[in-house]
Write a protein that holds these residues in place. Structure first.
Motif, PDB file in Angstrom:
ATOM      1  N   UNK A  86       2.922   3.298  -0.612  1.00  0.00           N
ATOM      2  CA  UNK A  86       2.625   1.801  -0.217  1.00  0.00           C
ATOM      3  C   UNK A  86       2.976   1.129  -1.668  1.00  0.00           C
ATOM      4  N   UNK A  87       3.480   0.144  -1.490  1.00  0.00           N
ATOM      5  CA  UNK A  87       3.711  -0.763  -2.725  1.00  0.00           C
ATOM      6  C   UNK A  87       2.441  -1.751  -3.037  1.00  0.00           C
ATOM      7  N   UNK A  88       2.070  -1.865  -4.211  1.00  0.00           N
ATOM      8  CA  UNK A  88       0.912  -2.785  -4.584  1.00  0.00           C
ATOM      9  C   UNK A  88       1.437  -4.238  -4.372  1.00  0.00           C
ATOM     10  N   UNK A  89       0.541  -5.297  -4.247  1.00  0.00           N
ATOM     11  CA  UNK A  89       0.995  -6.452  -3.986  1.00  0.00           C
ATOM     12  C   UNK A  89       1.772  -7.312  -5.207  1.00  0.00           C
ATOM     13  N   UNK A  90       1.534  -6.976  -6.400  1.00  0.00           N
ATOM     14  CA  UNK A  90       2.305  -7.345  -7.402  1.00  0.00           C
ATOM     15  C   UNK A  90       3.812  -6.847  -7.081  1.00  0.00           C
ATOM     16  N   UNK A  91       3.805  -5.472  -6.593  1.00  0.00           N
ATOM     17  CA  UNK A  91       5.491  -5.108  -6.679  1.00  0.00           C
ATOM     18  C   UNK A  91       5.917  -5.783  -5.415  1.00  0.00           C
ATOM     19  N   UNK A  92       5.266  -6.370  -4.278  1.00  0.00           N
ATOM     20  CA  UNK A  92       5.840  -7.029  -3.182  1.00  0.00           C
ATOM     21  C   UNK A  92       6.249  -8.066  -3.587  1.00  0.00           C
ATOM     22  N   UNK A  93       5.412  -9.031  -4.440  1.00  0.00           N
ATOM     23  CA  UNK A  93       5.591 -10.124  -4.918  1.00  0.00           C
ATOM     24  C   UNK A  93       6.854 -10.116  -5.859  1.00  0.00           C
ATOM     25  N   UNK A  94       7.110  -9.331  -6.574  1.00  0.00           N
ATOM     26  CA  UNK A  94       8.168  -9.196  -7.706  1.00  0.00           C
ATOM     27  C   UNK A  94       9.669  -8.952  -6.598  1.00  0.00           C
ATOM     28  N   UNK A  95       9.429  -8.204  -5.603  1.00  0.00           N
ATOM     29  CA  UNK A  95      10.414  -7.900  -4.798  1.00  0.00           C
ATOM     30  C   UNK A  95      10.984  -9.029  -4.052  1.00  0.00           C
ATOM     31  N   UNK A  96       9.925  -9.906  -3.682  1.00  0.00           N
ATOM     32  CA  UNK A  96      10.210 -11.144  -2.901  1.00  0.00           C
ATOM     33  C   UNK A  96      10.704 -12.067  -3.829  1.00  0.00           C
ATOM     34  N   UNK A  97      10.331 -12.322  -4.994  1.00  0.00           N
ATOM     35  CA  UNK A  97      10.859 -12.960  -6.081  1.00  0.00           C
ATOM     36  C   UNK A  97      12.676 -12.684  -6.379  1.00  0.00           C
ATOM     37  N   UNK A  98      12.536 -11.303  -6.513  1.00  0.00           N
ATOM     38  CA  UNK A  98      13.974 -11.123  -6.597  1.00  0.00           C
ATOM     39  C   UNK A  98      14.968 -11.201  -5.584  1.00  0.00           C
ATOM     40  N   UNK A  99      14.364 -11.124  -4.128  1.00  0.00           N
ATOM     41  CA  UNK A  99      15.207 -11.422  -3.202  1.00  0.00           C
ATOM     42  C   UNK A  99      15.481 -12.798  -3.004  1.00  0.00           C
ATOM     43  N   UNK A 100      14.560 -13.770  -3.657  1.00  0.00           N
ATOM     44  CA  UNK A 100      14.588 -15.420  -3.425  1.00  0.00           C
ATOM     45  C   UNK A 100      15.810 -15.578  -4.695  1.00  0.00           C
ATOM     46  N   UNK A 101      15.640 -15.027  -5.709  1.00  0.00           N
ATOM     47  CA  UNK A 101      16.733 -15.146  -6.808  1.00  0.00           C
ATOM     48  C   UNK A 101      18.042 -14.651  -6.640  1.00  0.00           C
ATOM     49  N   UNK A 102      18.343 -13.614  -5.779  1.00  0.00           N
ATOM     50  CA  UNK A 102      19.703 -13.419  -5.442  1.00  0.00           C
ATOM     51  C   UNK A 102      20.207 -14.217  -4.464  1.00  0.00           C
ATOM     52  N   UNK A 103      19.234 -14.999  -3.702  1.00  0.00           N
ATOM     53  CA  UNK A 103      19.763 -15.879  -2.521  1.00  0.00           C
ATOM     54  C   UNK A 103      19.532 -15.316  -1.194  1.00  0.00           C
ATOM     55  N   UNK A 104      18.714 -13.956  -0.989  1.00  0.00           N
ATOM     56  CA  UNK A 104      18.256 -13.841   0.151  1.00  0.00           C
ATOM     57  C   UNK A 104      16.991 -14.200   0.589  1.00  0.00           C
ATOM     58  N   UNK A 105      17.007 -14.455   2.073  1.00  0.00           N
ATOM     59  CA  UNK A 105      15.580 -15.043   2.303  1.00  0.00           C
ATOM     60  C   UNK A 105      14.948 -13.823   2.806  1.00  0.00           C
ATOM     61  N   UNK A 106      13.725 -13.424   2.196  1.00  0.00           N
ATOM     62  CA  UNK A 106      12.669 -12.251   2.803  1.00  0.00           C
ATOM     63  C   UNK A 106      12.323 -12.590   4.127  1.00  0.00           C
ATOM     64  N   UNK A 107      12.128 -13.886   4.621  1.00  0.00           N
ATOM     65  CA  UNK A 107      11.537 -14.066   5.816  1.00  0.00           C
ATOM     66  C   UNK A 107      12.593 -13.835   7.201  1.00  0.00           C
ATOM     67  N   UNK A 108      13.748 -14.002   6.765  1.00  0.00           N
ATOM     68  CA  UNK A 108      14.868 -13.812   7.559  1.00  0.00           C
ATOM     69  C   UNK A 108      15.513 -12.460   7.614  1.00  0.00           C
ATOM     70  N   UNK A 109      15.237 -11.733   6.785  1.00  0.00           N
ATOM     71  CA  UNK A 109      15.632 -10.332   6.809  1.00  0.00           C
ATOM     72  C   UNK A 109      15.428  -9.516   8.007  1.00  0.00           C
ATOM     73  N   UNK A 110      15.870  -8.474   8.177  1.00  0.00           N
ATOM     74  CA  UNK A 110      15.584  -7.751   9.465  1.00  0.00           C
ATOM     75  C   UNK A 110      14.459  -6.696   9.339  1.00  0.00           C
ATOM     76  N   UNK A 111      13.969  -6.716   8.097  1.00  0.00           N
ATOM     77  CA  UNK A 111      12.914  -5.731   7.921  1.00  0.00           C
ATOM     78  C   UNK A 111      12.082  -6.452   6.966  1.00  0.00           C
ATOM     79  N   UNK A 112      11.331  -7.137   7.114  1.00  0.00           N
ATOM     80  CA  UNK A 112      10.218  -8.239   6.197  1.00  0.00           C
ATOM     81  C   UNK A 112       9.337  -7.030   5.490  1.00  0.00           C
ATOM     82  N   UNK A 113       9.114  -7.343   4.502  1.00  0.00           N
ATOM     83  CA  UNK A 113       8.180  -6.639   3.524  1.00  0.00           C
ATOM     84  C   UNK A 113       6.705  -7.026   4.041  1.00  0.00           C
ATOM     85  N   UNK A 114       5.795  -6.111   3.877  1.00  0.00           N
ATOM     86  CA  UNK A 114       4.582  -6.261   4.339  1.00  0.00           C
ATOM     87  C   UNK A 114       3.688  -6.878   3.437  1.00  0.00           C
TER      88      UNK A 114
END
Length: 114
Positions: A86-114
């Protein structure tokens, strides 16, 4: 004495005529060799120019079909050590930030991050 002079003159004329005829014969042979070499060179040049035309046409066709789409390179590397943890909350925050930076919306993705 006059016959000796006449025969010497005839002999000199025959020698000069033979020399001149031999010179003409050698010139003729040289001319035939030069013409044959020129014909061979012309045929080779024609053949090579035809080959060059064919290659040029094929290259022109290849260039017309070529499309370059530069969208960057995206690589995902999965290391086996991270697959079952399992990823730590900091890692999830970094992944969400990276997804927003590339233009992907993590809320609309097929498999949202926990």
């Amino acid at each position: 004495m006059t016959t000796k002079i006449i025969s010497a003159a005839a002999l000199a004329i025959a020698f000069i005529a033979g020399w001149k005829t031999s010179s003409w014969h050698h010139d003729s042979q040289r001319l035939v060799a030069e013409r044959a070499a020129q014909q061979v060179a012309d045929k080779a040049l024609l053949r090579e120019s035809q080959i060059a035309d064919i290659v040029e046409q094929r290259l022109a066709n290849l260039h017309a079909n070529e499309r370059v789409i530069d969208r960057g390179v995206i690589r995902e590397i999965q290391k086996p050590v991270y697959q079952r943890l399992c990823l730590e909350p900091d890692a999830i925050r970094l992944l969400n930030h990276a997804a927003q930076y590339t233009g992907a919306d993590p809320a609309k993705s097929a498999a949202p991050l926990p």
